[in-house]
Motif scaffolding. Structure first.
Motif, PDB file in Angstrom:
ATOM      1  N   GLY A  68      31.517  43.075  36.095  1.00  0.00           N
ATOM      2  CA  GLY A  68      32.628  42.716  36.906  1.00  0.00           C
ATOM      3  C   GLY A  68      32.527  41.444  37.985  1.00  0.00           C
ATOM      4  N   LYS A  71      32.498  38.103  35.586  1.00  0.00           N
ATOM      5  CA  LYS A  71      33.792  38.021  35.232  1.00  0.00           C
ATOM      6  C   LYS A  71      34.431  37.364  36.503  1.00  0.00           C
ATOM      7  N   ALA A  72      34.351  37.863  37.833  1.00  0.00           N
ATOM      8  CA  ALA A  72      34.897  37.597  38.681  1.00  0.00           C
ATOM      9  C   ALA A  72      34.640  36.062  39.176  1.00  0.00           C
ATOM     10  N   PRO A 228      39.740  48.260  39.829  1.00  0.00           N
ATOM     11  CA  PRO A 228      40.913  47.791  39.789  1.00  0.00           C
ATOM     12  C   PRO A 228      41.301  47.121  41.326  1.00  0.00           C
ATOM     13  N   ALA A 231      39.180  43.739  41.219  1.00  0.00           N
ATOM     14  CA  ALA A 231      40.160  42.652  40.302  1.00  0.00           C
ATOM     15  C   ALA A 231      41.372  42.224  40.800  1.00  0.00           C
TER      16      ALA A 231
END
Length: 246
Positions: A68, A71-72, A228, A231
């Motif tokens: 995560g 990806k961020a 979530p 995100a």
């Protein structure tokens, strides 16, 4: 060194092997080092709790323990090379320690788990000197084993108390030590002990290790709800045009 900052948390821009090489060099130079292995849950805790953010600010290095975070970084416009996980870092340091006869101390987990961890380290890395260990159940305000650890002068102290307790312990006790790498490794002892199975390689390559762990441990569902939220915050920052390298 180059960093990629995500929500105020500066992640070291480095590969897994590069990070291990860096830490080995720090050990050989006897440079005291505090490592935080941070995933999205840690980033969110730091943003919602100033005390946790302060622990992270004390760290020498913060690595991206979680897809995560990687990806961020991509979404915010400045990629990180790859995940640099606490477990992989620990195992590779043990492999190097087998060659270089590192001295290590382990702190955390249940008594049975840490005893199995120590036994498996003795079995698989016989040249690594386990100078001591202590489970994670102790009176925080009435113990002196940090001073005892300092007298043992380990090269590596692996702390598996969970976030943010492991970072709290390192922050509060670091000044007692003159050298050594101190790294929070979360549930790594459970994997080394064999009480928890790590995701198969194919799941790791597909970046689905988090899903494998959730399926194996449904009790983690509540913790996964942070993903979530993380995100959404990343995309909100993207829309605001934030995400710069420091």
């Amino acid at each position: 060194m180059r960093h990629v900052t995500i929500m105020g948390v500066p992640f070291l821009h480095i590969s897994q092997q590069g990070f291990v090489d860096l830490l080995v060099n720090r050990i050989e130079q006897q440079e005291k080092t505090f490592v935080v292995t941070a995933n999205p849950e840690v980033v969110m805790q730091a943003n919602e709790n100033p005390t946790v953010m302060n622990y992270l600010k004390q760290a020498t290095y913060i690595c991206a323990d979680g897809i995560g975070v990687v990806k961020a970084a991509q979404i915010l416009g400045d990629s990180l090379p790859e995940r640099v996980t606490g477990y992989d870092t620990m195992v590779r340091l043990l492999e190097v320690g087998q060659q270089k006869h590192f001295k290590i101390y382990l702190l955390g987990a249940q008594k049975e788990t840490i005893e199995k961890t120590v036994a498996n380290i003795h079995k698989n890395y016989p040249n690594v000197d386990v100078v001591g260990y202590h489970d994670g159940y102790f009176d925080w305000n009435n113990n002196d084993f940090a001073k005892e650890i300092a007298t043992l002068q380990p090269d590596l102290v692996f702390v598996a108390l969970g976030v943010p307790r492991q970072e709290k312990w390192i922050t509060e006790n670091l000044e007692k030590f003159s050298k050594g790498v101190f790294i929070g490794v979360g549930g790594s002892f459970d994997v080394i002990a064999g009480t928890v199975k790590r995701a198969p390689v194919i799941w790791q390559k597909l970046n689905l290790e988090w899903l494998y762990r959730l399926l194996r441990q449904p009790s983690r569902f509540g913790r996964m709800l942070v993903l979530p939220r993380f995100a959404l915050k990343v995309f909100a920052l993207k829309l605001k045009g934030q995400g710069k390298t420091k």
